[in-house]
Design an enzyme around this catalytic site. Sequence first.
Site, mmCIF file in Angstrom:
data_model
loop_
_atom_site.group_PDB
_atom_site.id
_atom_site.type_symbol
_atom_site.label_atom_id
_atom_site.label_comp_id
_atom_site.label_asym_id
_atom_site.label_seq_id
_atom_site.Cartn_x
_atom_site.Cartn_y
_atom_site.Cartn_z
ATOM 1 N N HIS A 270 -2.469 -3.101 -3.388
ATOM 2 C CA HIS A 270 -3.850 -2.837 -2.976
ATOM 3 C C HIS A 270 -4.729 -2.580 -4.203
ATOM 4 C CE1 HIS A 270 -6.465 -0.678 0.284
ATOM 5 N NE2 HIS A 270 -6.936 -1.858 -0.044
ATOM 6 N N GLU B 59 2.618 -0.757 4.421
ATOM 7 C CA GLU B 59 2.342 0.607 3.966
ATOM 8 C C GLU B 59 3.665 1.313 3.697
ATOM 9 O OE1 GLU B 59 -0.483 2.098 3.375
ATOM 10 O OE2 GLU B 59 -2.064 1.109 4.545
ATOM 11 N N HIS C 29 0.842 -1.192 0.000
ATOM 12 C CA HIS C 29 0.000 0.000 0.000
ATOM 13 C C HIS C 29 0.883 1.250 0.000
ATOM 14 C CE1 HIS C 29 -3.487 -2.344 1.848
ATOM 15 N NE2 HIS C 29 -2.463 -3.074 2.251
ATOM 16 N N ASP D 77 -3.464 2.394 -4.871
ATOM 17 C CA ASP D 77 -2.110 2.283 -4.342
ATOM 18 C C ASP D 77 -1.545 0.866 -4.513
ATOM 19 O OD1 ASP D 77 -4.163 1.683 -2.373
ATOM 20 O OD2 ASP D 77 -2.585 1.513 -0.881
#
Length: 343
Positions: free
Chosen positions: A312, A276, A194, A322
């Site tokens: 994602h 992330e 992500h 993303d």
Amino acid sequence: MTVPFLIRELCRDDAANLGAALVLHDAAHALEAAWLDGYPLPRLWDSAADIAASPLNILAGYDEAMQLCALLACGRADDGGLDIVRLLVAPARLGEGWAGRLLTAALAGETAATAGSAQANCAALRCYHKAGFVRVRDFAAADGLALTMLRWQRDDSELLLTLDAGGWVKEAERLPSPNCDSYPQPEVPLLVIHNISLPPYRYGGDGVAQLFGNSLDPAADPYYATIAHLRVSAHFFIRRDGSLLQFVSTRRRAWHAGVSQWRGHERCNDFALGIELEGCDFEPFCHAQYRTLAALARLLQRECGIRAITGHQHIAPGRKTDPGPYFDWPRLAAAVGRALPEN
């Protein structure tokens, strides 16, 4: 999709654009001279014609209204590395991250870079240090102005990460999130990449950690009021400088994927780990992030049974975008030894 900012080479064929560049140069030059107590700082350009004829490469940063916000002028050092001659930000746009955006773009694909700054220019020094530059030496100009030379060197060494019995990476900063629960099945074959930035398109703050820790202050930023109620998390967060934070053990289910599907299986949170990257859809990620991501992905393949890596955007197409078009899938693929992304 609205583009919040754009980084590109300065167009030198447009008189209005050159005029805007000169106005920005003059305003930034005057501000820096004021920071230096009126020191007669040499100008980089005296006219729009000087900018048009400059042998330097000039990167320009524009906002969503295509207003010029920042410039970075650079050339080549004797050793072939990038030589950053001047970094200029419109005074009204200071604090919005423009210097960092230009430095990220300029350093993409480079192995080394140098920059100089007056020691009294604390704002410039902070920007360079944040981008990974280190002080090489301090010296004085012929008229006595205290100067600093800085250097950035791409770190290509292998990063060694280890996982403990509880599912925590020993080398990561541990910030346990309450937003997790048990996996419904023992196998976790998928790794999902992500991107995130809080506030949007701003880097280096505590917003992401606060969101995952349910402590985000809705009054701290207008955007926060729209998301402070969410209960979300990811297993890992990699900052722009490559530092690694972990919020959820790899043995627990984090809440990162939302409505999603992979190879006919819905609810990807049930069988995925989530990473992330600090960033957005509109600019490149940093070398330091790829270095950490590669080491982490290899670790998770080896220790957690990860058999596929995807984004994602691939498990929630139309809903999520993303890690976005700037994410370098071939680079990660080479690092982990498999074709990516895996849909």
